[in-house]
Motif scaffolding. Structure first.
Motif, short mmCIF file in Angstrom:
data_model
loop_
_atom_site.label_atom_id
_atom_site.label_comp_id
_atom_site.label_asym_id
_atom_site.label_seq_id
_atom_site.Cartn_x
_atom_site.Cartn_y
_atom_site.Cartn_z
N ASN A 90 -3.09 20.54 8.68
CA ASN A 90 -2.38 19.60 9.55
C ASN A 90 -2.02 18.36 8.74
OD1 ASN A 90 -1.39 17.93 11.57
ND2 ASN A 90 -2.97 18.50 13.04
N LEU A 91 -0.73 18.21 8.45
CA LEU A 91 -0.27 17.11 7.60
C LEU A 91 -0.43 15.75 8.26
CD1 LEU A 91 2.92 18.87 6.24
CD2 LEU A 91 0.97 18.11 4.86
N ILE A 92 -0.48 15.72 9.59
CA ILE A 92 -0.57 14.44 10.28
C ILE A 92 -1.90 13.74 9.97
CG2 ILE A 92 -1.65 15.16 12.45
CD1 ILE A 92 1.38 12.80 12.06
N VAL A 93 -2.95 14.52 9.70
CA VAL A 93 -4.25 13.94 9.34
C VAL A 93 -4.15 13.23 7.99
CG1 VAL A 93 -6.68 14.41 8.87
CG2 VAL A 93 -5.49 15.67 10.68
N LEU A 94 -3.58 13.92 7.01
CA LEU A 94 -3.38 13.32 5.69
C LEU A 94 -2.48 12.10 5.78
CD1 LEU A 94 -3.72 13.52 2.59
CD2 LEU A 94 -1.73 15.04 2.57
N HIS A 95 -1.43 12.20 6.58
CA HIS A 95 -0.49 11.10 6.79
C HIS A 95 -1.21 9.88 7.35
CE1 HIS A 95 3.49 9.42 7.42
NE2 HIS A 95 3.23 9.20 8.69
N GLY A 96 -2.04 10.10 8.36
CA GLY A 96 -2.75 8.99 9.00
C GLY A 96 -3.79 8.35 8.10
N VAL A 97 -4.58 9.18 7.41
CA VAL A 97 -5.62 8.65 6.53
C VAL A 97 -5.00 7.81 5.41
CG1 VAL A 97 -7.40 9.28 4.86
CG2 VAL A 97 -7.27 10.48 7.04
N GLY A 98 -3.89 8.28 4.86
CA GLY A 98 -3.23 7.53 3.81
C GLY A 98 -2.74 6.17 4.28
N PHE A 116 0.20 -0.32 11.82
CA PHE A 116 0.92 -0.44 10.56
C PHE A 116 1.73 -1.74 10.51
CE2 PHE A 116 5.04 0.38 8.37
CZ PHE A 116 4.55 0.46 7.07
N ILE A 117 2.43 -2.07 11.59
CA ILE A 117 3.26 -3.27 11.61
C ILE A 117 2.39 -4.53 11.58
CG2 ILE A 117 4.88 -4.61 13.01
CD1 ILE A 117 6.11 -2.27 11.50
N LEU A 118 1.25 -4.51 12.25
CA LEU A 118 0.33 -5.65 12.18
C LEU A 118 -0.18 -5.83 10.75
CD1 LEU A 118 -1.77 -5.40 15.47
CD2 LEU A 118 -0.08 -7.15 14.87
N SER A 119 -0.42 -4.74 10.06
CA SER A 119 -0.87 -4.82 8.66
C SER A 119 0.22 -5.42 7.77
CB SER A 119 -1.26 -3.43 8.15
OG SER A 119 -2.30 -2.88 8.92
N HIS A 135 -3.88 4.39 6.79
CA HIS A 135 -4.97 3.49 7.20
C HIS A 135 -5.56 2.72 6.03
CE1 HIS A 135 -5.17 3.95 11.46
NE2 HIS A 135 -5.26 5.27 11.39
N ALA A 136 -5.14 3.04 4.81
CA ALA A 136 -5.60 2.24 3.66
C ALA A 136 -5.15 0.79 3.78
CB ALA A 136 -5.05 2.84 2.36
N MET A 166 -5.30 -7.30 -5.12
CA MET A 166 -5.83 -6.08 -5.71
C MET A 166 -6.01 -4.99 -4.65
SD MET A 166 -9.38 -5.58 -7.87
CE MET A 166 -9.01 -7.07 -8.82
N GLY A 167 -6.59 -5.37 -3.51
CA GLY A 167 -6.76 -4.42 -2.42
C GLY A 167 -5.44 -3.93 -1.87
N ILE A 168 -4.45 -4.82 -1.77
CA ILE A 168 -3.13 -4.45 -1.27
C ILE A 168 -2.46 -3.45 -2.20
CG2 ILE A 168 -0.78 -5.34 -0.87
CD1 ILE A 168 -2.12 -7.94 0.15
N ARG A 169 -2.60 -3.65 -3.50
CA ARG A 169 -1.99 -2.72 -4.45
C ARG A 169 -2.56 -1.32 -4.31
NH1 ARG A 169 -2.01 -6.81 -9.73
NH2 ARG A 169 0.07 -7.70 -9.36
N TYR A 170 -3.88 -1.22 -4.21
CA TYR A 170 -4.50 0.09 -3.99
C TYR A 170 -4.04 0.69 -2.67
CZ TYR A 170 -7.85 0.29 -7.89
OH TYR A 170 -8.44 0.40 -9.13
N ALA A 171 -3.96 -0.15 -1.63
CA ALA A 171 -3.57 0.34 -0.31
C ALA A 171 -2.17 0.97 -0.35
CB ALA A 171 -3.61 -0.81 0.70
N PHE A 172 -1.25 0.33 -1.06
CA PHE A 172 0.10 0.86 -1.13
C PHE A 172 0.16 2.18 -1.90
CE2 PHE A 172 2.01 -3.32 0.13
CZ PHE A 172 2.79 -2.81 1.17
N LEU A 173 -0.72 2.37 -2.88
CA LEU A 173 -0.77 3.65 -3.57
C LEU A 173 -1.20 4.76 -2.62
CD1 LEU A 173 -2.35 2.59 -6.98
CD2 LEU A 173 0.03 3.21 -6.54
N SER A 174 -2.15 4.43 -1.74
CA SER A 174 -2.58 5.40 -0.73
C SER A 174 -1.46 5.66 0.28
CB SER A 174 -3.82 4.87 0.00
OG SER A 174 -4.25 5.78 0.99
N VAL A 175 -0.73 4.61 0.64
CA VAL A 175 0.40 4.75 1.57
C VAL A 175 1.48 5.64 0.95
CG1 VAL A 175 2.31 3.49 2.66
CG2 VAL A 175 -0.03 2.62 2.82
#
Length: 299
Positions: free
Chosen positions: A196-204, A69-72, A206-207, A164-173
Motif C-alpha cells: 500500500n503506497l499510501i502508507v509510505l507516502h504518509g510516513v514520508g 502538511f500546510i501547517l508545517s 510526516h517527517a 538541519m532538521g528541515i533539510r532532513y525532513a525534505f529528503l524524507s518528503v
C-alpha cells in the motif's frame, strides 16, 4: 528586574519565529482539520462507503494530512529567507493547491466518485481527477523547490539546528513524493499482493513534523552543540532508513504491518528516532527546571 533579565538571558529567544507572517497558510491548514472533523461526524452516523466509488474515510484522512502538511509549511516558511514577493507566490500556490484538493477530495467522495482514478464518473469527473493529478505534481514540484532552497541556504543560520532538521525532513518528503508519483503511474495506491503506497507516502510526509520537532526541542536545550548535532543526525538518519525499508517492503508487494524481517527492522529504526525525541524532551524539561530554580533564587 534583575530576575527578568537573567531569565531572558537563559531563554535566548530566536529572532525568526515559526509561523511568523503566515496567517493565511495557518487558516488553510486548519480548514483541513475542520473538514476532517465534519467528515468524522458524518461517518459516525452513516456508512463511510458511498456507491459506486466513494469512501469518506479516504476524505477524512486526506484532509487531515493536507491540513497538517500546510501547517508545517506555514511553520518553516518564515525561515526560508525568501523575499516578500517570492514568499507571497509560494504561499498562495500552496493555498490554491490545498483548497482545490480539499474540494475535489471531499465533494467527489460524497458523490460516490473516486476523486483521482474514477471508472464510474462522467467526462467532467475524469477531467477533474486529471487536474487533481496535475495539481498534485505541482505540489511535488513546489516542495522540491523548497527543499533545494533550504539545502542551498548558506550560513550563518539564525536557527541552525532547526534548519538541519528541515533539510532532513525534505529528503524524507522527496521519498513521499516518489510514492505519490508511483500511485499516479499505477492509477492506484495498491501494488503487488498487499503493498500500500499510501502508507509510505504518509510516513514520508510526516517527517515535516517528526524530524523538525526534536530539532526544535534541542535548540532550546542547554547542552554542547556537538551533542545536539549528533542527536539530530542520529534521529533523522534512523527515520530516513525506516522510510527506505518500508519502501522496499512495499515495492515487494507486501504490507508493512506484517511481522517479518523488514517491518521489524523498520520498527527498530523508528525506536531509535523515538529515543532521540525522548532525550530532547528530557533535556528541555531539565532546562525548564533550571530556569525555575534560577528565578526563585533571584526573588
Amino acid at each position: 528586574m534583575w530576575k527578568v533579565m537573567n531569565v531572558n538571558q537563559i531563554e535566548n529567544e530566536p529572532s525568526v519565529k515559526l509561523f511568523e507572517g503566515e496567517r493565511a497558510l495557518i487558516i488553510t491548514g486548519l480548514i483541513g482539520f475542520l473538514l476532517s472533523a465534519g467528515i468524522s461526524i458524518f461517518i459516525f452516523f452513516n456508512d463511510p462507503i458511498i456507491a459506486p466509488e466513494g469512501n469518506m474515510r479516504d476524505a477524512f484522512s486526506f484532509n487531515a494530512a493536507i491540513g497538517m502538511f500546510i501547517l508545517s509549511i506555514a511553520a518553516i516558511l518564515p525561515l526560508s529567507r525568501f523575499g516578500a514577493r517570492k514568499r507571497k507566490v509560494v504561499r498562495w500556490l500552496f493555498i490554491f493547491a490545498s483548497i482545490y484538493s480539499y474540494t475535489i477530495e471531499t465533494l467527489q467522495n460524497f458523490r460516490g466518485i473516486n476523486p483521482r482514478f474514477s471508472r464510474e464518473g462522467t467526462v467532467v469527473d475524469i477531467a477533474a481527477g486529471m487536474l487533481f493529478g496535475v495539481i498534485s505534481l505541482a505540489l511535488v514540484a513546489l516542495t522540491i523547490v523548497l527543499m533545494v532552497h533550504f539545502l542551498r541556504m548558506k550560513q550563518p543560520h539564525g536557527r541552525p539546528f532547526l534548519i538541519m532538521g528541515i533539510r532532513y525532513a525534505f529528503l524524507s518528503v522527496l521519498a513521499a513524493n516518489s510514492a505519490g508519483i508511483w500511485m499516479i503511474v499505477l492509477l492506484d495506491r495498491l501494488t503487488g499482493g498487499a503493498g500500500n503506497l499510501i502508507v509510505l507516502h504518509g510516513v514520508g510526509f510526516h517527517a515535516l513534523q517528526t524530524l523538525i520537532l526534536p530539532a526544535w526541542l534541542l535548540e532550546k536545550a542547554q547542552i554542547h552543540e556537538k551533542f545536539k548535532k549528533i542527536l539530530i543526525h542520529t534521529g533523522s538518519i534512523a527515520w530516513m532508513l525506516m522510510v527506505l525499508v518500508l519502501g522496499i517492503q512495499t515495492a515487494l508487494g507486501q504490507t508493512v504491518f506484517e511481522i517479518t524481517i523488514l517491518p521489524i527492522i523498520a520498527l527498530l529504526f523508528f525506536l531509535i528516532w523515538f529515543g532521540t525525541v525522548c532525550v530532547a524532551c528530557r533535556l528541555l524539561v531539565k532546562k525548564r527546571r533550571k530556569i525555575t530554580v534560577t528565578a526563585k533564587v533571584l526573588e
